[in-house]
Scaffold this active site. Structure first.
Site, PDB file in Angstrom:
ATOM      1  N   HIS A  34       0.865  -1.184   0.000  1.00  0.00           N
ATOM      2  CA  HIS A  34       0.000   0.000   0.000  1.00  0.00           C
ATOM      3  C   HIS A  34       0.900   1.231   0.000  1.00  0.00           C
ATOM      4  CE1 HIS A  34       1.078   0.128   4.212  1.00  0.00           C
ATOM      5  NE2 HIS A  34       0.532  -1.058   4.414  1.00  0.00           N
ATOM      6  N   GLY A  36       1.879   3.112   2.258  1.00  0.00           N
ATOM      7  CA  GLY A  36       2.886   3.132   3.323  1.00  0.00           C
ATOM      8  C   GLY A  36       4.181   2.496   2.840  1.00  0.00           C
ATOM      9  N   HIS A  37       4.044   1.307   2.237  1.00  0.00           N
ATOM     10  CA  HIS A  37       5.231   0.635   1.702  1.00  0.00           C
ATOM     11  C   HIS A  37       5.883   1.485   0.605  1.00  0.00           C
ATOM     12  CE1 HIS A  37       2.699  -2.980   2.916  1.00  0.00           C
ATOM     13  NE2 HIS A  37       3.812  -3.176   3.598  1.00  0.00           N
ATOM     14  N   GLN A  61       7.792 -14.969  12.428  1.00  0.00           N
ATOM     15  CA  GLN A  61       7.346 -13.844  13.246  1.00  0.00           C
ATOM     16  C   GLN A  61       5.849 -13.924  13.562  1.00  0.00           C
ATOM     17  OE1 GLN A  61       8.651 -10.938  10.163  1.00  0.00           O
ATOM     18  NE2 GLN A  61       6.756  -9.836  10.654  1.00  0.00           N
ATOM     19  N   GLY A 149       9.094   1.587   8.548  1.00  0.00           N
ATOM     20  CA  GLY A 149       8.034   2.529   8.885  1.00  0.00           C
ATOM     21  C   GLY A 149       7.952   2.796  10.383  1.00  0.00           C
ATOM     22  N   ASP A 152       5.544   0.784  12.793  1.00  0.00           N
ATOM     23  CA  ASP A 152       5.959  -0.315  13.667  1.00  0.00           C
ATOM     24  C   ASP A 152       7.085   0.201  14.559  1.00  0.00           C
ATOM     25  OD1 ASP A 152       4.647  -3.022  12.419  1.00  0.00           O
ATOM     26  OD2 ASP A 152       5.006  -1.504  10.897  1.00  0.00           O
ATOM     27  N   SER A 188      -1.560  -3.622   5.762  1.00  0.00           N
ATOM     28  CA  SER A 188      -2.052  -4.723   4.925  1.00  0.00           C
ATOM     29  C   SER A 188      -3.221  -5.399   5.635  1.00  0.00           C
ATOM     30  CB  SER A 188      -0.943  -5.736   4.672  1.00  0.00           C
ATOM     31  OG  SER A 188       0.179  -5.080   4.118  1.00  0.00           O
TER      32      SER A 188
HETATM   33  P1  AMP Z   1       4.925  -5.073   6.497  1.00  0.00           P
HETATM   34  O1  AMP Z   1       4.739  -5.435   5.061  1.00  0.00           O
HETATM   35  O2  AMP Z   1       3.640  -4.844   7.239  1.00  0.00           O
HETATM   36  O3  AMP Z   1       5.889  -5.969   7.225  1.00  0.00           O
HETATM   37  O4  AMP Z   1       5.616  -3.650   6.496  1.00  0.00           O
HETATM   38  C1  AMP Z   1       6.818  -3.436   5.791  1.00  0.00           C
HETATM   39  C2  AMP Z   1       7.352  -2.079   6.155  1.00  0.00           C
HETATM   40  O5  AMP Z   1       6.381  -1.085   5.810  1.00  0.00           O
HETATM   41  C3  AMP Z   1       7.615  -1.927   7.669  1.00  0.00           C
HETATM   42  O6  AMP Z   1       8.825  -1.195   7.840  1.00  0.00           O
HETATM   43  C4  AMP Z   1       6.424  -1.142   8.135  1.00  0.00           C
HETATM   44  O7  AMP Z   1       6.689  -0.350   9.279  1.00  0.00           O
HETATM   45  C5  AMP Z   1       6.176  -0.248   6.926  1.00  0.00           C
HETATM   46  N1  AMP Z   1       4.795   0.238   6.946  1.00  0.00           N
HETATM   47  C6  AMP Z   1       3.667  -0.489   7.077  1.00  0.00           C
HETATM   48  N2  AMP Z   1       2.588   0.317   7.123  1.00  0.00           N
HETATM   49  C7  AMP Z   1       3.047   1.591   7.027  1.00  0.00           C
HETATM   50  C8  AMP Z   1       2.430   2.868   7.028  1.00  0.00           C
HETATM   51  N3  AMP Z   1       1.123   3.010   7.140  1.00  0.00           N
HETATM   52  N4  AMP Z   1       3.211   3.958   6.910  1.00  0.00           N
HETATM   53  C9  AMP Z   1       4.566   3.823   6.803  1.00  0.00           C
HETATM   54  N5  AMP Z   1       5.208   2.650   6.811  1.00  0.00           N
HETATM   55  C10 AMP Z   1       4.472   1.542   6.912  1.00  0.00           C
END
Ligand code: AMP
Length: 299
Positions: A34, A36-37, A61, A149, A152, A188
Site C-alpha cells: 500500500h 505506506g510501503h 514472526q 516505517g 511499527d 495490509s
Molecule cells: P509489512 O509489510 O507490514 O511488514 O511492512 C513493511 C514495512 O512497511 C515496515 O517497515 C512497516 O513499518 C512499513 N509500513 C507499514 N505500514 C506503514 C504505514 N502506514 N506507513 C509507513 N510505513 C508503513
C-alpha cells in the site's frame, strides 16, 4: 526490475549494483503493498542510487494462532507497483529458501529485553522472527541503508538496537506513518476489516489524538494521558485494547513524566484483527505533535 527468488540470484544482482559503486537501499516488506510501503520505496529512491525491495511473509514472526495462512498475498500487483516506482531488484524467496531446515532452525538473532516489550509482550517470539529474518536480508542484500516505517515503532527500536549491537554496516532510516484520508494508519491487515470494523478502528487514532491534545494543552504526566486515551477507547467496547503505553522510543521503557521525545503507542483488536498505531510527542519544540499525515486535531 530483476525478480530474484533464490539467495544466490539476489546476491549476484546486489553485487552488480555495488560493483557500479552504487549505494543500495533495502525496503523489506511482507507484500500486499500500500502507500505506506511505497513511501519507504520513495524515501529509499531519494537517498540511494538503487533500491531493492523484498517480499517475504516471514513465518517465524507469526505466533501459532496468528494470521500466517490468511495473510494477504497479491504478488503480481505488488510487482507492478514496485516496477512503477523504479525498484531495481525484488527479492521474493519461497519459505524453503530462507528456512531450509523448516522446523529445525536453531540459530536466531535475539535482542533481549526490548523484544519482550509492547508488541513483543503480546506476541511472544515475534521480534525474534523479525530480527532473524532482517539479519538474513542484510547478509543477502548487503544494503547501505534500510527503510522501515515508524508505524511499527517497537520493531524500529528493536532493529536499531540489533544493528548497533551487532555492527551491521547499515543505516536504518525511519519513515513517517502514511494514513488513509480519515486518519487510519495504512496496514495490509486493514483488508481484513468489515465495514463496521473499519469504522470502529478509527478509535485507535482518536485515542492517540486525545492524548496528543492533552499533551499540547500542557499535560506531561503519562498516567493522565493514558487514562484519557483509555476513556476514549472504552467508548468503543467492541475494540479490545491490547496496550496503550507511553514509552522511551529507544528503550521502550515506560515514561512517567514526558520531558523529551516520547512514543505514545496503542495496539488493539478490532474483531480478530490486531491493529497498531502511534504518535511521537516532544515538549521542546513547544506544541509540536508529530502525527504525520493525520487530519488536524479537532478541539
Ligand atoms: P509489512 O509489510 O507490514 O511488514 O511492512 C513493511 C514495512 O512497511 C515496515 O517497515 C512497516 O513499518 C512499513 N509500513 C507499514 N505500514 C506503514 C504505514 N502506514 N506507513 C509507513 N510505513 C508503513
Amino acid at each position: 526490475m530483476k525478480i530474484c527468488t533464490t539467495i544466490s540470484e539476489a546476491r549476484v544482482a546486489c553485487r552488480d549494483v555495488h560493483a557500479n559503486r552504487k549505494r543500495l537501499g533495502l525496503v523489506p516488506t511482507m507484500g500486499a503493498l500500500h502507500e505506506g510501503h511505497l513511501s519507504l520505496v520513495r524515501a529509499a529512491q531519494a537517498r540511494c542510487d538503487a533500491v531493492a525491495a523484498s517480499i517475504f511473509v516471514n513465518p517465524t514472526q507469526f505466533g501459532p494462532t496468528e494470521d500466517l495462512s490468511k495473510y494477504p498475498r497479491q504478488f503480481d500487483r505488488d510487482c507492478r507497483l514496485l516496477e512503477e516506482e523504479g525498484v531495481e531488484i525484488l527479492f521474493a524467496p519461497p519459505v524453503e529458501e530462507i528456512y531450509p531446515n523448516s522446523n529445525h532452525q536453531v540459530s536466531w538473532v535475539v535482542v533481549e529485553g526490548l523484544s519482550e516489550k509492547l508488541d513483543g509482550r503480546s506476541r511472544p517470539g515475534h521480534f525474534r522472527g523479525v530480527t532473524t529474518v532482517v539479519s538474513k536480508l542484510f547478509h543477502i542484500i548487503e544494503p547501505e541503508a534500510a527503510f522501515f516505517g515508524q508505524k511499527d515503532a517497537a520493531q524500529l527500536a528493536v532493529i536499531r538496537r540489533m544493528v548497533r549491537d551487532l555492527n551491521f554496516p547499515v543505516e536504518i532510516v525511519a519513515c513517517p506513518i502514511v494514513r488513509e484520508p480519515d486518519g487510519l494508519a495504512m496496514s495490509s491487515r486493514n483488508a481484513y476489516l468489515t465495514r463496521e470494523e473499519r469504522s470502529r478502528a478509527l478509535v485507535l487514532q482518536r485515542s492517540l489524538q486525545e492524548a496528543g491534545r492533552q499533551f499540547q494543552a500542557g499535560e506531561r504526566i503519562a498516567a493522565k494521558l493514558i487514562s484519557a486515551a483509555k476513556e476514549v477507547l472504552s467508548r468503543e467496547p467492541q475494540v479490545a485494547l491490547d496496550y496503550f503505553e507511553i514509552v522511551d522510543p529507544d528503550t521502550l521503557d515506560p515514561v512517567e513524566r514526558i520531558s523529551q521525545k516520547t512514543l505514545v503507542a496503542v495496539a488493539a483488536y478490532v474483531g480478530s484483527t490486531r491493529l497498531i498505531d502511534n504518535i511521537v510527542v516532544e515538549p521542546e519544540s513547544s506544541s509540536t505533535l508529530s502525527y504525520e499525515g493525520a487530519p488536524p486535531i479537532k478541539h
